[in-house]
Design a protein around this motif. Structure first.
Motif, PDB file in Angstrom:
ATOM      1  N   ALA A 134       2.581  -4.707  24.576  1.00 56.85           N
ATOM      2  CA  ALA A 134       2.169  -5.900  25.317  1.00 56.85           C
ATOM      3  C   ALA A 134       1.072  -6.664  24.586  1.00 56.85           C
ATOM      4  CB  ALA A 134       1.707  -5.515  26.717  1.00 56.85           C
ATOM      5  N   ASP A 135       0.295  -5.954  23.772  1.00 58.08           N
ATOM      6  CA  ASP A 135      -0.797  -6.590  23.034  1.00 58.08           C
ATOM      7  C   ASP A 135      -0.296  -7.455  21.879  1.00 58.08           C
ATOM      8  OD1 ASP A 135      -2.577  -5.230  24.662  1.00 58.08           O
ATOM      9  OD2 ASP A 135      -2.759  -3.535  23.280  1.00 58.08           O
ATOM     10  N   LEU A 136       1.007  -7.433  21.608  1.00 58.22           N
ATOM     11  CA  LEU A 136       1.560  -8.215  20.507  1.00 58.22           C
ATOM     12  C   LEU A 136       1.752  -9.689  20.865  1.00 58.22           C
ATOM     13  CD1 LEU A 136       4.246  -5.724  19.130  1.00 58.22           C
ATOM     14  CD2 LEU A 136       2.010  -6.252  18.141  1.00 58.22           C
ATOM     15  N   ARG A 137       1.632 -10.019  22.131  1.00 55.44           N
ATOM     16  CA  ARG A 137       1.811 -11.415  22.532  1.00 55.44           C
ATOM     17  C   ARG A 137       0.851 -12.320  21.757  1.00 55.44           C
ATOM     18  NH1 ARG A 137       4.009 -13.874  27.038  1.00 55.44           N
ATOM     19  NH2 ARG A 137       4.197 -11.854  28.130  1.00 55.44           N
ATOM     20  N   GLY A 138       1.409 -13.362  21.147  1.00 53.35           N
ATOM     21  CA  GLY A 138       0.603 -14.323  20.414  1.00 53.35           C
ATOM     22  C   GLY A 138       0.163 -13.877  19.031  1.00 53.35           C
ATOM     23  N   ALA A 165       9.825 -15.776  20.807  1.00 51.82           N
ATOM     24  CA  ALA A 165       8.941 -16.934  20.948  1.00 51.82           C
ATOM     25  C   ALA A 165       7.531 -16.544  21.375  1.00 51.82           C
ATOM     26  CB  ALA A 165       9.528 -17.914  21.958  1.00 51.82           C
ATOM     27  N   ASP A 166       7.356 -15.308  21.854  1.00 51.18           N
ATOM     28  CA  ASP A 166       6.036 -14.876  22.302  1.00 51.18           C
ATOM     29  C   ASP A 166       5.150 -14.385  21.163  1.00 51.18           C
ATOM     30  OD1 ASP A 166       6.510 -15.385  25.033  1.00 51.18           O
ATOM     31  OD2 ASP A 166       7.638 -13.513  25.208  1.00 51.18           O
ATOM     32  N   LEU A 181      -0.199  -6.997   5.893  1.00 51.95           N
ATOM     33  CA  LEU A 181      -0.832  -6.224   6.971  1.00 51.95           C
ATOM     34  C   LEU A 181      -2.179  -5.681   6.501  1.00 51.95           C
ATOM     35  CD1 LEU A 181      -0.580  -4.820   9.822  1.00 51.95           C
ATOM     36  CD2 LEU A 181       0.208  -2.816   8.531  1.00 51.95           C
ATOM     37  N   GLU A 182      -2.190  -5.035   5.349  1.00 54.12           N
ATOM     38  CA  GLU A 182      -3.400  -4.369   4.884  1.00 54.12           C
ATOM     39  C   GLU A 182      -4.487  -5.366   4.510  1.00 54.12           C
ATOM     40  OE1 GLU A 182      -2.075  -1.732   1.802  1.00 54.12           O
ATOM     41  OE2 GLU A 182      -0.977  -0.439   3.205  1.00 54.12           O
ATOM     42  N   GLN A 183      -4.090  -6.584   4.134  1.00 59.08           N
ATOM     43  CA  GLN A 183      -5.076  -7.621   3.811  1.00 59.08           C
ATOM     44  C   GLN A 183      -5.526  -8.401   5.041  1.00 59.08           C
ATOM     45  OE1 GLN A 183      -3.277 -10.029   0.744  1.00 59.08           O
ATOM     46  NE2 GLN A 183      -3.785  -8.575  -0.878  1.00 59.08           N
ATOM     47  N   GLY A 184      -4.928  -8.106   6.205  1.00 58.39           N
ATOM     48  CA  GLY A 184      -5.334  -8.770   7.435  1.00 58.39           C
ATOM     49  C   GLY A 184      -4.738 -10.139   7.637  1.00 58.39           C
ATOM     50  N   ARG A 185      -3.698 -10.475   6.876  1.00 60.59           N
ATOM     51  CA  ARG A 185      -3.061 -11.781   7.026  1.00 60.59           C
ATOM     52  C   ARG A 185      -2.060 -11.799   8.164  1.00 60.59           C
ATOM     53  NH1 ARG A 185       0.001 -12.862   2.835  1.00 60.59           N
ATOM     54  NH2 ARG A 185      -0.318 -10.989   1.578  1.00 60.59           N
ATOM     55  N   VAL A 186      -1.644 -10.636   8.631  1.00 64.58           N
ATOM     56  CA  VAL A 186      -0.807 -10.512   9.831  1.00 64.58           C
ATOM     57  C   VAL A 186      -1.413  -9.415  10.694  1.00 64.58           C
ATOM     58  CG1 VAL A 186       1.319 -11.321   8.722  1.00 64.58           C
ATOM     59  CG2 VAL A 186       0.795  -8.864   8.757  1.00 64.58           C
ATOM     60  N   ASP A 187      -1.050  -9.429  11.980  1.00 59.84           N
ATOM     61  CA  ASP A 187      -1.604  -8.446  12.912  1.00 59.84           C
ATOM     62  C   ASP A 187      -0.771  -7.173  12.982  1.00 59.84           C
ATOM     63  OD1 ASP A 187      -3.741 -10.208  14.071  1.00 59.84           O
ATOM     64  OD2 ASP A 187      -1.971 -11.407  14.581  1.00 59.84           O
ATOM     65  N   ALA A 188       0.509  -7.303  12.696  1.00 61.93           N
ATOM     66  CA  ALA A 188       1.402  -6.151  12.759  1.00 61.93           C
ATOM     67  C   ALA A 188       2.540  -6.376  11.772  1.00 61.93           C
ATOM     68  CB  ALA A 188       1.943  -5.956  14.175  1.00 61.93           C
ATOM     69  N   TRP A 189       3.281  -5.319  11.529  1.00 62.91           N
ATOM     70  CA  TRP A 189       4.345  -5.369  10.528  1.00 62.91           C
ATOM     71  C   TRP A 189       5.466  -4.452  10.979  1.00 62.91           C
ATOM     72  CZ3 TRP A 189       4.221  -1.330   6.254  1.00 62.91           C
ATOM     73  CH2 TRP A 189       5.304  -1.477   5.382  1.00 62.91           C
TER      74      TRP A 189
END
Length: 332
Positions: A134-138, A165-166, A181-189
């Motif tokens: 649920a924390d993946l929203r946005g 779309a969420d 991911l490891e560089q912090g450019r995305v929140d999850a992978w």
């Protein structure tokens, strides 16, 4: 109609289950020698690495004068693109990715299963505040479109009542997704082994969501035109894959060493992938593979990845060839 054309039609009909396997043999024995056999190798298919390393296909086809051309696939999307573009004859992908490709016009069939892996999960950094789906929203999530990790992501979002779309999807190849991911450019992978295992062991990344049932099987796909015109050569390729599969099962540590060298990952990473996340015991396509695809297929309609009205049960039946390798694949 020319004799060769008749033989090709007979072979195609036999491969589709219209004629008995004796017709395949007759057509294949009469076919002209194959000048070049093109197939892929991939880090997510350790048996392909073993087969390439030991040169067993080169040995098998040496007397025929057939050149073996190996093409690297960075992901299912690449392998399926190569098949669709007639750049290779045989290529490895995830099962659901193969179904998506077939549903959208890629003329492939699957006569062989190279592994049953748990090769994907949703991954976050070790210090990430994200604790549940649920924390993946946005959030920004990296995934390679057209692959099992991408489809795994979509199915995982459904579990939390979310849609594509969420979240903000960032389209990157698997290795680039790890870096982002490891560089912090995305929140999850949506990871893929061995990159995912390397991120866990070397960077402390955390698997946020795992679901073995959402990981579809490793499919060895063949272009239908190749299956129709060269069924005997395909059978010889599958026999070589069987040799590689038996070797990996008997020598998992040595297979991990080959994977580590090829993928340039540490031996512990390769051992995690081969010993703990890969099952090489079932290679013959059958009901379990058909049922896995049917269970996963609705996500393709839900996310509008196929045309409305596409009969995915029919596409599954067209894709999974449960007959071709029956006399080739060892049981158990």
């Amino acid at each position: 109609m020319k004799r060769r054309t008749l033989l090709q039609l007979a072979a195609g009909a036999a491969a589709a289950g219209i004629l008995p396997r004796t017709a395949i043999a007759a057509a294949g024995q009469s076919a002209a020698p194959l000048e070049e056999l093109r197939l892929d190798y991939a880090y997510y298919s350790p048996t392909s690495l073993v087969l390439r390393r030991f040169g067993w296909l080169e040995q098998e086809f040496k007397a025929d004068g057939t050149n073996i051309k190996w093409v690297f696939s960075a992901g299912s999307n690449r392998a399926l693109e190569y098949l669709n573009g007639n750049s290779i004859d045989i290529g490895s992908s995830a099962g659901l990715a193969a179904l998506l490709a077939r549903a959208n016009g890629n003329p492939i069939r699957t006569p062989y299963i190279y592994s049953r892996p748990e090769w994907t999960a949703l991954v976050v950094r070790k210090d990430s505040p994200i604790r549940g789906l649920a924390d993946l929203r946005g959030k920004k999530i990296a995934a390679t479109k057209g692959t099992d990790p991408y489809l795994f992501l979509l199915r995982a979002l459904q579990v939390a009542g979310l849609k594509r779309a969420d979240i903000e999807h960032v389209s990157l190849q698997h290795a680039d997704g790890r870096v982002a991911l490891e560089q912090g450019r995305v929140d999850a992978w949506a990871g893929l082994d061995p990159h995912m295992a390397a991120s866990e062991l070397e960077s402390g990344s955390r698997l946020l969501y795992r679901n073995v049932a959402f990981n579809t099987y490793g499919f060895l796909n063949v272009r239908e035109a190749f299956l129709a015109s060269h069924p005997q050569q395909l059978a010889r390729v599958i026999k070589a894959y069987e040799r590689a599969r038996a070797w990996v099962r008997a020598n998992p540590s040595e297979a991990a060493s080959i994977l580590a060298e090829e993928a340039k990952v540490s031996l512990p990473v390769a051992l995690l992938q081969i010993k703990l996340r890969s099952d090489f015991s079932q290679a013959l396509p059958g009901a379990r593979h058909v049922n896995a695809l049917r269970a996963a297929a609705p996500i393709l309609h839900d996310e509008a990845l196929v045309k409305p009205g596409t009969d995915l049960n029919r596409v599954v039946a067209e894709l999974v060839d449960t007959r071709f390798a029956q006399t080739i694949v060892a049981r158990g």
